[in-house]
Scaffold this motif. Structure first.
Motif, PDB file in Angstrom:
ATOM      1  N   ALA A 111       0.477  -1.202  -0.275  1.00 19.52           N
ATOM      2  CA  ALA A 111       0.574  -0.322  -0.257  1.00 19.52           C
ATOM      3  C   ALA A 111       1.172   1.583  -0.200  1.00 19.52           C
ATOM      4  CB  ALA A 111      -0.783   0.033   1.146  1.00 19.52           C
ATOM      5  N   ARG A 112       2.035   1.099   1.388  1.00 18.81           N
ATOM      6  CA  ARG A 112       3.113   2.189   1.411  1.00 18.81           C
ATOM      7  C   ARG A 112       3.638   2.795  -0.071  1.00 18.81           C
ATOM      8  NH1 ARG A 112       2.324   6.337   3.518  1.00 18.81           N
ATOM      9  NH2 ARG A 112       2.384   4.709   5.609  1.00 18.81           N
ATOM     10  N   ALA A 113       3.911   1.749  -1.452  1.00 20.86           N
ATOM     11  CA  ALA A 113       4.694   2.061  -2.457  1.00 20.86           C
ATOM     12  C   ALA A 113       3.217   2.122  -3.973  1.00 20.86           C
ATOM     13  CB  ALA A 113       5.022  -0.067  -2.935  1.00 20.86           C
ATOM     14  N   LEU A 114       2.366   1.646  -3.408  1.00 18.20           N
ATOM     15  CA  LEU A 114       1.153   2.342  -4.338  1.00 18.20           C
ATOM     16  C   LEU A 114       1.162   3.550  -4.377  1.00 18.20           C
ATOM     17  CD1 LEU A 114      -1.055  -0.570  -4.329  1.00 18.20           C
ATOM     18  CD2 LEU A 114       0.164   0.218  -6.540  1.00 18.20           C
ATOM     19  N   ALA A 115       1.031   4.392  -2.494  1.00 18.32           N
ATOM     20  CA  ALA A 115       0.497   5.539  -2.273  1.00 18.32           C
ATOM     21  C   ALA A 115       2.203   6.383  -2.869  1.00 18.32           C
ATOM     22  CB  ALA A 115       0.649   5.620  -0.875  1.00 18.32           C
ATOM     23  N   ASP A 116       2.763   6.005  -2.411  1.00 18.96           N
ATOM     24  CA  ASP A 116       3.984   6.762  -3.218  1.00 18.96           C
ATOM     25  C   ASP A 116       4.698   6.696  -4.386  1.00 18.96           C
ATOM     26  OD1 ASP A 116       3.966   6.978  -0.294  1.00 18.96           O
ATOM     27  OD2 ASP A 116       6.335   5.573   0.151  1.00 18.96           O
ATOM     28  N   ARG A 117       4.309   5.847  -5.299  1.00 11.61           N
ATOM     29  CA  ARG A 117       4.732   5.315  -6.418  1.00 11.61           C
ATOM     30  C   ARG A 117       3.860   6.392  -7.963  1.00 11.61           C
ATOM     31  NH1 ARG A 117       8.588   0.279  -5.588  1.00 11.61           N
ATOM     32  NH2 ARG A 117       9.774   1.127  -3.972  1.00 11.61           N
ATOM     33  N   TYR A 118       2.912   6.122  -7.618  1.00 10.00           N
ATOM     34  CA  TYR A 118       1.846   6.118  -8.867  1.00 10.00           C
ATOM     35  C   TYR A 118       0.827   7.487  -8.310  1.00 10.00           C
ATOM     36  CZ  TYR A 118       3.224   1.365  -9.855  1.00 10.00           C
ATOM     37  OH  TYR A 118       3.858   0.473 -10.595  1.00 10.00           O
ATOM     38  N   THR A 119      -0.152   7.989  -9.399  1.00  8.92           N
ATOM     39  CA  THR A 119      -1.132   8.852  -8.694  1.00  8.92           C
ATOM     40  C   THR A 119      -1.567   7.991  -8.869  1.00  8.92           C
ATOM     41  OG1 THR A 119      -1.557   8.942 -11.206  1.00  8.92           O
ATOM     42  CG2 THR A 119       0.429  10.360 -10.455  1.00  8.92           C
ATOM     43  N   GLU A 120      -2.835   8.825  -7.888  1.00  7.31           N
ATOM     44  CA  GLU A 120      -4.112   8.450  -8.059  1.00  7.31           C
ATOM     45  C   GLU A 120      -4.921   7.648  -9.413  1.00  7.31           C
ATOM     46  OE1 GLU A 120      -7.605   7.499  -6.276  1.00  7.31           O
ATOM     47  OE2 GLU A 120      -5.980   8.241  -4.885  1.00  7.31           O
ATOM     48  N   ASP A 121      -4.510   8.857  -9.831  1.00  4.68           N
ATOM     49  CA  ASP A 121      -5.499   7.794 -11.801  1.00  4.68           C
ATOM     50  C   ASP A 121      -4.420   6.871 -12.075  1.00  4.68           C
ATOM     51  OD1 ASP A 121      -6.909   9.908 -12.299  1.00  4.68           O
ATOM     52  OD2 ASP A 121      -5.647  11.517 -13.465  1.00  4.68           O
ATOM     53  N   GLU A 122      -3.335   6.557 -11.856  1.00  2.00           N
ATOM     54  CA  GLU A 122      -2.453   5.598 -12.150  1.00  2.00           C
ATOM     55  C   GLU A 122      -3.005   4.419 -11.527  1.00  2.00           C
ATOM     56  OE1 GLU A 122       1.960   6.833 -13.522  1.00  2.00           O
ATOM     57  OE2 GLU A 122       1.594   7.037 -11.098  1.00  2.00           O
ATOM     58  N   ARG A 123      -3.688   4.366  -9.870  1.00  2.00           N
ATOM     59  CA  ARG A 123      -3.638   3.827  -9.099  1.00  2.00           C
ATOM     60  C   ARG A 123      -5.401   3.447  -9.285  1.00  2.00           C
ATOM     61  NH1 ARG A 123      -1.276   6.864  -4.894  1.00  2.00           N
ATOM     62  NH2 ARG A 123      -3.427   7.397  -4.266  1.00  2.00           N
ATOM     63  N   ARG A 124      -5.930   3.964  -9.972  1.00  2.00           N
ATOM     64  CA  ARG A 124      -7.144   3.437 -10.555  1.00  2.00           C
ATOM     65  C   ARG A 124      -7.359   2.791 -11.618  1.00  2.00           C
ATOM     66  NH1 ARG A 124      -9.632   9.504  -9.680  1.00  2.00           N
ATOM     67  NH2 ARG A 124     -10.522   9.152  -7.315  1.00  2.00           N
ATOM     68  N   THR A 125      -5.829   2.880 -12.775  1.00  2.75           N
ATOM     69  CA  THR A 125      -5.586   2.342 -13.914  1.00  2.75           C
ATOM     70  C   THR A 125      -5.578   0.580 -13.308  1.00  2.75           C
ATOM     71  OG1 THR A 125      -4.892   4.439 -14.820  1.00  2.75           O
ATOM     72  CG2 THR A 125      -4.318   1.873 -15.918  1.00  2.75           C
ATOM     73  N   LEU A 126      -4.609   0.765 -12.444  1.00  7.79           N
ATOM     74  CA  LEU A 126      -4.594  -0.310 -11.655  1.00  7.79           C
ATOM     75  C   LEU A 126      -5.973  -1.112 -11.340  1.00  7.79           C
ATOM     76  CD1 LEU A 126      -1.029   0.055 -10.157  1.00  7.79           C
ATOM     77  CD2 LEU A 126      -1.225  -1.253 -11.903  1.00  7.79           C
ATOM     78  N   ILE A 127      -6.210  -0.263 -10.052  1.00  9.21           N
ATOM     79  CA  ILE A 127      -8.104  -1.845 -10.278  1.00  9.21           C
ATOM     80  C   ILE A 127      -8.435  -1.580 -10.901  1.00  9.21           C
ATOM     81  CG2 ILE A 127      -9.574  -1.147  -8.891  1.00  9.21           C
ATOM     82  CD1 ILE A 127      -8.621   1.727  -7.516  1.00  9.21           C
ATOM     83  N   GLU A 128      -8.521  -1.422 -12.389  1.00  9.28           N
ATOM     84  CA  GLU A 128      -9.335  -1.532 -13.478  1.00  9.28           C
ATOM     85  C   GLU A 128      -8.345  -2.437 -14.023  1.00  9.28           C
ATOM     86  OE1 GLU A 128     -10.070   2.118 -16.417  1.00  9.28           O
ATOM     87  OE2 GLU A 128     -11.155   2.704 -14.553  1.00  9.28           O
ATOM     88  N   ALA A 129      -7.142  -2.407 -14.312  1.00  6.56           N
ATOM     89  CA  ALA A 129      -6.736  -4.177 -14.232  1.00  6.56           C
ATOM     90  C   ALA A 129      -6.544  -5.281 -14.125  1.00  6.56           C
ATOM     91  CB  ALA A 129      -4.652  -3.664 -14.750  1.00  6.56           C
ATOM     92  N   PHE A 130      -6.898  -4.405 -12.046  1.00  5.16           N
ATOM     93  CA  PHE A 130      -6.552  -5.839 -11.793  1.00  5.16           C
ATOM     94  C   PHE A 130      -8.210  -6.537 -11.776  1.00  5.16           C
ATOM     95  CE2 PHE A 130      -3.986  -3.715  -8.698  1.00  5.16           C
ATOM     96  CZ  PHE A 130      -3.260  -4.243  -8.826  1.00  5.16           C
ATOM     97  N   ALA A 131      -9.532  -6.327 -11.696  1.00  3.29           N
ATOM     98  CA  ALA A 131     -10.638  -6.718 -12.600  1.00  3.29           C
ATOM     99  C   ALA A 131     -10.731  -7.486 -13.515  1.00  3.29           C
ATOM    100  CB  ALA A 131     -11.804  -5.034 -12.824  1.00  3.29           C
ATOM    101  N   LEU A 132      -9.827  -7.012 -14.458  1.00  5.57           N
ATOM    102  CA  LEU A 132      -9.556  -7.648 -16.277  1.00  5.57           C
ATOM    103  C   LEU A 132      -8.652  -9.238 -15.632  1.00  5.57           C
ATOM    104  CD1 LEU A 132      -8.442  -4.485 -18.669  1.00  5.57           C
ATOM    105  CD2 LEU A 132     -10.615  -5.826 -18.371  1.00  5.57           C
ATOM    106  N   LEU A 133      -7.594  -9.107 -14.962  1.00  6.17           N
ATOM    107  CA  LEU A 133      -7.292 -10.086 -14.599  1.00  6.17           C
ATOM    108  C   LEU A 133      -7.965 -11.280 -13.590  1.00  6.17           C
ATOM    109  CD1 LEU A 133      -3.388  -8.339 -14.344  1.00  6.17           C
ATOM    110  CD2 LEU A 133      -4.259  -9.704 -15.904  1.00  6.17           C
ATOM    111  N   GLU A 134      -8.382 -11.106 -13.011  1.00  9.89           N
ATOM    112  CA  GLU A 134      -9.486 -12.052 -11.645  1.00  9.89           C
ATOM    113  C   GLU A 134      -9.857 -12.500 -12.930  1.00  9.89           C
ATOM    114  OE1 GLU A 134     -11.567 -13.196  -8.275  1.00  9.89           O
ATOM    115  OE2 GLU A 134      -9.231 -12.124  -8.319  1.00  9.89           O
ATOM    116  N   ARG A 135     -10.054 -12.075 -14.274  1.00  8.17           N
ATOM    117  CA  ARG A 135     -11.248 -13.349 -15.357  1.00  8.17           C
ATOM    118  C   ARG A 135      -9.907 -14.312 -15.562  1.00  8.17           C
ATOM    119  NH1 ARG A 135     -13.410 -10.272 -20.403  1.00  8.17           N
ATOM    120  NH2 ARG A 135     -12.143  -8.131 -19.804  1.00  8.17           N
TER     121      ARG A 135
END
Length: 157
Positions: free
Chosen positions: A129-153
């Motif tokens: 969580a700290r690495a994601l907060a420090d290294r990514y913007t809010e928009d990038e974290r939202r993109t990751l969340i969307e990608a994870f939803a795709l990977l969940e399939r």
């Protein structure tokens, strides 16, 4: 520093697009690196990867026989016996007679084993969580969340 993307593989297996082959390779590489990094963060320095894996397995599935654990981990029963002996020596597991068959023993976590698993999980999640907060913007974290939803399939049968 942003790394230039690797070129697509020269040839993909029959019936698989080059983009799918590249995505598969990149996903495997990134997950392997991430998994390795997350393992480094935990305080597992006194346990081998096999011991951590067996401890986690007992934590997830509850009390089990040594032979069931060996089968689940894909190791020989003798190897699992050595792993369990080390975990017992660390005070992380205990053995007790199987109520259904007194000739067998069930392996279960001790309170210390439960705490160890939970502490390690918390350390790993906090690092991530700290690495994601420090290294990514809010928009990038939202993109990751969307990608994870795709990977969940990929995980659905």
């Amino acid at each position: 520093m942003v790394r230039a993307p690797d070129p697509a593989p020269a040839e993909a297996p029959d019936g698989i697009s080059a983009s799918a082959a590249r995505a598969a390779r990149d996903l495997r590489v990134v997950f392997s690196r991430l998994r390795r990094r997350i393992r480094e963060v935990a305080r597992d320095e006194d346990l081998t990867p096999s011991q951590v894996s067996a401890l986690t397995l007992v934590g997830k599935h509850g009390a089990a026989t040594a032979s069931a654990l060996a089968s689940a981990e894909g190791v020989r029963p003798q190897s699992m016996a050595a792993i369990l002996a080390a975990l017992e020596q660390h005070g992380l597991i205990r053995r007790s007679p199987d109520p259904a068959d007194g000739r067998r023993q069930l392996v279960a976590l001790t309170e210390s084993g439960r705490e160890r698993i939970e502490d390690d999980r918390q350390v790993r999640e906090e690092w991530l969580a700290r690495a994601l907060a420090d290294r990514y913007t809010e928009d990038e974290r939202r993109t990751l969340i969307e990608a994870f939803a795709l990977l969940e399939r990929l995980t659905r049968q």
